[in-house]
Write a protein that holds these residues in place. Structure first.
Motif, PDB file in Angstrom:
ATOM      1  N   SER A  11      -1.239  -1.632   1.475  1.00 32.21           N
ATOM      2  CA  SER A  11      -0.613  -1.818   2.780  1.00 32.21           C
ATOM      3  C   SER A  11      -1.595  -2.486   3.731  1.00 32.21           C
ATOM      4  N   GLN A  13      -1.829  -4.993   7.597  1.00 36.90           N
ATOM      5  CA  GLN A  13      -1.138  -5.490   8.780  1.00 36.90           C
ATOM      6  C   GLN A  13      -0.925  -6.985   8.661  1.00 36.90           C
ATOM      7  N   PRO A  88       5.184  -9.842   7.328  1.00 33.84           N
ATOM      8  CA  PRO A  88       6.055  -8.739   6.910  1.00 33.84           C
ATOM      9  C   PRO A  88       7.048  -9.152   5.821  1.00 33.84           C
ATOM     10  N   THR A  91       6.413  -8.514   2.067  1.00 37.42           N
ATOM     11  CA  THR A  91       6.530  -7.167   1.510  1.00 37.42           C
ATOM     12  C   THR A  91       7.446  -7.174   0.292  1.00 37.42           C
ATOM     13  N   THR A 121       2.796  -4.093   0.920  1.00 37.95           N
ATOM     14  CA  THR A 121       3.534  -3.788   2.141  1.00 37.95           C
ATOM     15  C   THR A 121       2.771  -4.351   3.330  1.00 37.95           C
ATOM     16  N   VAL A 122       3.457  -5.189   4.106  1.00 34.43           N
ATOM     17  CA  VAL A 122       2.835  -5.825   5.264  1.00 34.43           C
ATOM     18  C   VAL A 122       3.560  -5.342   6.513  1.00 34.43           C
ATOM     19  N   SER A 123       2.841  -4.737   7.410  1.00 28.20           N
ATOM     20  CA  SER A 123       3.433  -4.215   8.643  1.00 28.20           C
ATOM     21  C   SER A 123       3.151  -5.151   9.804  1.00 28.20           C
ATOM     22  N   SER A 124       4.081  -5.157  10.740  1.00 26.79           N
ATOM     23  CA  SER A 124       3.945  -6.056  11.896  1.00 26.79           C
ATOM     24  C   SER A 124       3.159  -5.397  13.021  1.00 26.79           C
TER      25      SER A 124
END
Length: 124
Positions: A11, A13, A88, A91, A121-124
Motif C-alpha cells: 500500500s 500513497q 489510485p 490499484t 493499493t494506491v491511496s489518494s
C-alpha cells in the motif's frame, strides 16, 4: 513444472513507487515473452507490460507508459516491474505471466503460465 512467484506489492500513497518482482522456476526468464497483468475488482484482467527475449523489446499499456518500467535479470531468473508516480487507478492485483516464444499482442490468452498475484493499493 513452471512456477512464477510475485512479490513486492503493498500500500502506497499516490505519487509513490513500488517494485514488483517475479521469480521464475522451471522456466528460463530470457527464453520467452514475460509480462505483467493487473485486475481490479469488477474489471477484466488487462495487460500492463511485456518484454520479449533478447534484445528485450518492451511494450506497455498506454495507461502506464512513462511511469512503469519492465525489466528482467537473467542471472536471477527474475522479472521486475518498477512502478513510479502511482495513481489510485493503479490499484489492482498484479500478475506475472510467461509464454514460450516472442511477444505478440499484450493479451492474457496468449500467456501459458501465471503467478498467484500480488496486491497493489494506491491511496489518494
Amino acid at each position: 513444472q513452471v512456477q512464477l512467484a510475485e512479490s513486492g506489492g503493498g500500500s502506497v500513497q499516490a505519487g509513490g513507487s513500488l517494485r514488483l518482482s517475479c521469480a521464475a522456476s522451471g522456466y528460463t526468464a530470457s527464453s520467452g515473452c514475460m509480462g505483467w497483468f493487473r485486475q481490479a475488482p469488477g474489471k477484466e484482467r488487462e495487460g500492463v507490460a511485456q518484454i520479449s527475449p533478447a534484445p528485450g523489446r518492451t511494450n506497455y499499456a498506454a495507461s502506464v507508459k512513462g511511469r512503469f518500467t519492465i525489466s528482467r535479470d537473467t542471472a536471477k531468473n527474475t522479472l521486475y516491474l518498477q512502478m513510479n508516480s502511482l495513481k489510485p487507478e493503479d490499484t489492482a492485483m498484479y500478475y506475472c505471466a510467461a509464454q514460450r516464444g516472442y511477444c505478440g499482442r499484450l493479451i492474457s490468452t496468449v500467456f501459458n503460465y501465471w503467478g498467484q498475484g500480488t496486491q497493489v493499493t494506491v491511496s489518494s
